[in-house]
Design a protein around this motif. Structure first.
Motif, PDB file in Angstrom:
ATOM      1  N   HIS B  10      18.681   0.830  -5.937  1.00  0.00           N
ATOM      2  CA  HIS B  10      17.758   0.128  -5.035  1.00  0.00           C
ATOM      3  C   HIS B  10      16.353   0.548  -5.468  1.00  0.00           C
ATOM      4  N   HIS B  11      15.606  -0.382  -6.069  1.00  0.00           N
ATOM      5  CA  HIS B  11      14.278  -0.035  -6.577  1.00  0.00           C
ATOM      6  C   HIS B  11      13.240  -0.875  -5.845  1.00  0.00           C
ATOM      7  N   VAL B  12      12.338  -0.193  -5.165  1.00  0.00           N
ATOM      8  CA  VAL B  12      11.346  -0.867  -4.322  1.00  0.00           C
ATOM      9  C   VAL B  12       9.948  -0.604  -4.878  1.00  0.00           C
ATOM     10  N   PHE B  13       9.137  -1.677  -4.938  1.00  0.00           N
ATOM     11  CA  PHE B  13       7.741  -1.547  -5.371  1.00  0.00           C
ATOM     12  C   PHE B  13       6.842  -1.986  -4.225  1.00  0.00           C
ATOM     13  N   PHE B  14       5.834  -1.156  -3.936  1.00  0.00           N
ATOM     14  CA  PHE B  14       4.911  -1.392  -2.823  1.00  0.00           C
ATOM     15  C   PHE B  14       3.506  -1.704  -3.355  1.00  0.00           C
ATOM     16  N   TRP B  15       2.919  -2.743  -2.790  1.00  0.00           N
ATOM     17  CA  TRP B  15       1.516  -3.046  -3.049  1.00  0.00           C
ATOM     18  C   TRP B  15       0.758  -2.783  -1.748  1.00  0.00           C
ATOM     19  N   LEU B  16      -0.166  -1.829  -1.768  1.00  0.00           N
ATOM     20  CA  LEU B  16      -0.911  -1.471  -0.561  1.00  0.00           C
ATOM     21  C   LEU B  16      -1.956  -2.529  -0.213  1.00  0.00           C
ATOM     22  N   LYS B  17      -2.225  -2.647   1.093  1.00  0.00           N
ATOM     23  CA  LYS B  17      -3.314  -3.519   1.544  1.00  0.00           C
ATOM     24  C   LYS B  17      -4.646  -3.029   0.991  1.00  0.00           C
ATOM     25  N   ASN B  18      -4.785  -1.702   0.936  1.00  0.00           N
ATOM     26  CA  ASN B  18      -6.017  -1.090   0.426  1.00  0.00           C
ATOM     27  C   ASN B  18      -5.670  -0.228  -0.781  1.00  0.00           C
ATOM     28  N   PRO B  19      -5.477  -0.869  -1.927  1.00  0.00           N
ATOM     29  CA  PRO B  19      -4.983  -0.113  -3.083  1.00  0.00           C
ATOM     30  C   PRO B  19      -5.929   0.986  -3.559  1.00  0.00           C
ATOM     31  N   GLU B  20      -7.191   0.902  -3.157  1.00  0.00           N
ATOM     32  CA  GLU B  20      -8.144   1.934  -3.585  1.00  0.00           C
ATOM     33  C   GLU B  20      -8.144   3.142  -2.650  1.00  0.00           C
ATOM     34  N   SER B  21      -7.434   3.038  -1.538  1.00  0.00           N
ATOM     35  CA  SER B  21      -7.476   4.106  -0.537  1.00  0.00           C
ATOM     36  C   SER B  21      -6.482   5.220  -0.871  1.00  0.00           C
ATOM     37  N   THR B  22      -6.997   6.359  -1.286  1.00  0.00           N
ATOM     38  CA  THR B  22      -6.147   7.525  -1.544  1.00  0.00           C
ATOM     39  C   THR B  22      -5.433   7.950  -0.264  1.00  0.00           C
ATOM     40  N   GLU B  23      -6.117   7.795   0.843  1.00  0.00           N
ATOM     41  CA  GLU B  23      -5.538   8.170   2.138  1.00  0.00           C
ATOM     42  C   GLU B  23      -4.295   7.318   2.439  1.00  0.00           C
ATOM     43  N   ASP B  24      -4.412   6.013   2.246  1.00  0.00           N
ATOM     44  CA  ASP B  24      -3.263   5.134   2.500  1.00  0.00           C
ATOM     45  C   ASP B  24      -2.118   5.430   1.535  1.00  0.00           C
ATOM     46  N   ALA B  25      -2.447   5.667   0.259  1.00  0.00           N
ATOM     47  CA  ALA B  25      -1.406   5.987  -0.726  1.00  0.00           C
ATOM     48  C   ALA B  25      -0.689   7.266  -0.333  1.00  0.00           C
ATOM     49  N   ASN B  26      -1.450   8.262   0.084  1.00  0.00           N
ATOM     50  CA  ASN B  26      -0.835   9.533   0.499  1.00  0.00           C
ATOM     51  C   ASN B  26       0.041   9.351   1.733  1.00  0.00           C
ATOM     52  N   GLU B  27      -0.413   8.489   2.657  1.00  0.00           N
ATOM     53  CA  GLU B  27       0.373   8.250   3.876  1.00  0.00           C
ATOM     54  C   GLU B  27       1.716   7.604   3.518  1.00  0.00           C
ATOM     55  N   LEU B  28       1.671   6.644   2.596  1.00  0.00           N
ATOM     56  CA  LEU B  28       2.920   6.007   2.155  1.00  0.00           C
ATOM     57  C   LEU B  28       3.832   7.024   1.474  1.00  0.00           C
ATOM     58  N   ILE B  29       3.266   7.836   0.621  1.00  0.00           N
ATOM     59  CA  ILE B  29       4.080   8.812  -0.119  1.00  0.00           C
ATOM     60  C   ILE B  29       4.663   9.863   0.821  1.00  0.00           C
ATOM     61  N   GLU B  30       3.877  10.292   1.799  1.00  0.00           N
ATOM     62  CA  GLU B  30       4.419  11.234   2.790  1.00  0.00           C
ATOM     63  C   GLU B  30       5.543  10.570   3.587  1.00  0.00           C
ATOM     64  N   GLY B  31       5.375   9.271   3.887  1.00  0.00           N
ATOM     65  CA  GLY B  31       6.426   8.543   4.590  1.00  0.00           C
ATOM     66  C   GLY B  31       7.699   8.467   3.759  1.00  0.00           C
TER      67      GLY B  31
END
Lengths: 107, 107
Positions: B10-31
């Protein structure tokens, strides 16, 4: 963890020109089996879409090719390995679309 | 082989709403790290695009989530696992696109 630190994931999805052709699918899969002999490959998987169906699932591809490498350098060597070049020469006529995802560890 | 007979990828790829946001990327990775506790997961990898560039490579995603299951049944259980449902509830606001590839062994 299947991926060691500094490991490299290379996941390829193939869409065949003739997706209904069992012969073409088998030819691609046989080609991938030969390609698996490329020496810098750490581990591989040849796949087909599972029978799952949701909006976010892309099950339109014909075959998938998942490779694990110890590191990016081994993947770079694989790209120009004679076994890889022969696979492309022999099989490229079978597909009309390829999508590749190259992935490394989060920092 | 990393994938056992009857295994399920099962391989999932995510495109963030705010791809430049390190904070959002970290939140996704912590999730995703929390999500990795879902009990039917056999193995997982949290990734980001490698620094490769060719026409066929899609490196536009923000994060990837590779899961191995022993079989399709374990994947089905994962889909409705409370840990998975909580991940979606907590993190779905972060992305605007998800693509999933579900893959099984060639027959």
């Amino acid at each position: 963890m299947i991926i060691e630190k500094n490991g490299f994931i290379h996941h390829v999805f193939f869409w065949l020109k003739n997706p209904e052709s069992t012969e073409d699918a088998n030819e691609l899969i046989e080609g991938l089996k030969k390609l698996s002999a490329a020496p810098t490959i750490k581990d591989f998987h040849i796949g087909i879409p599972a029978a799952t169906s949701r909006d976010v699932i892309d099950s339109s591809y014909s075959a998938s090719w998942l490779l694990l490498f110890h590191n990016k350098e081994d993947q770079d060597i694989y790209q120009t390995d004679p076994i890889h070049l022969k696979f492309i020469k022999d099989c490229a006529h079978l597909w009309n679309k390829v999508v590749v995802y190259d992935t490394i560890d989060v920092k």
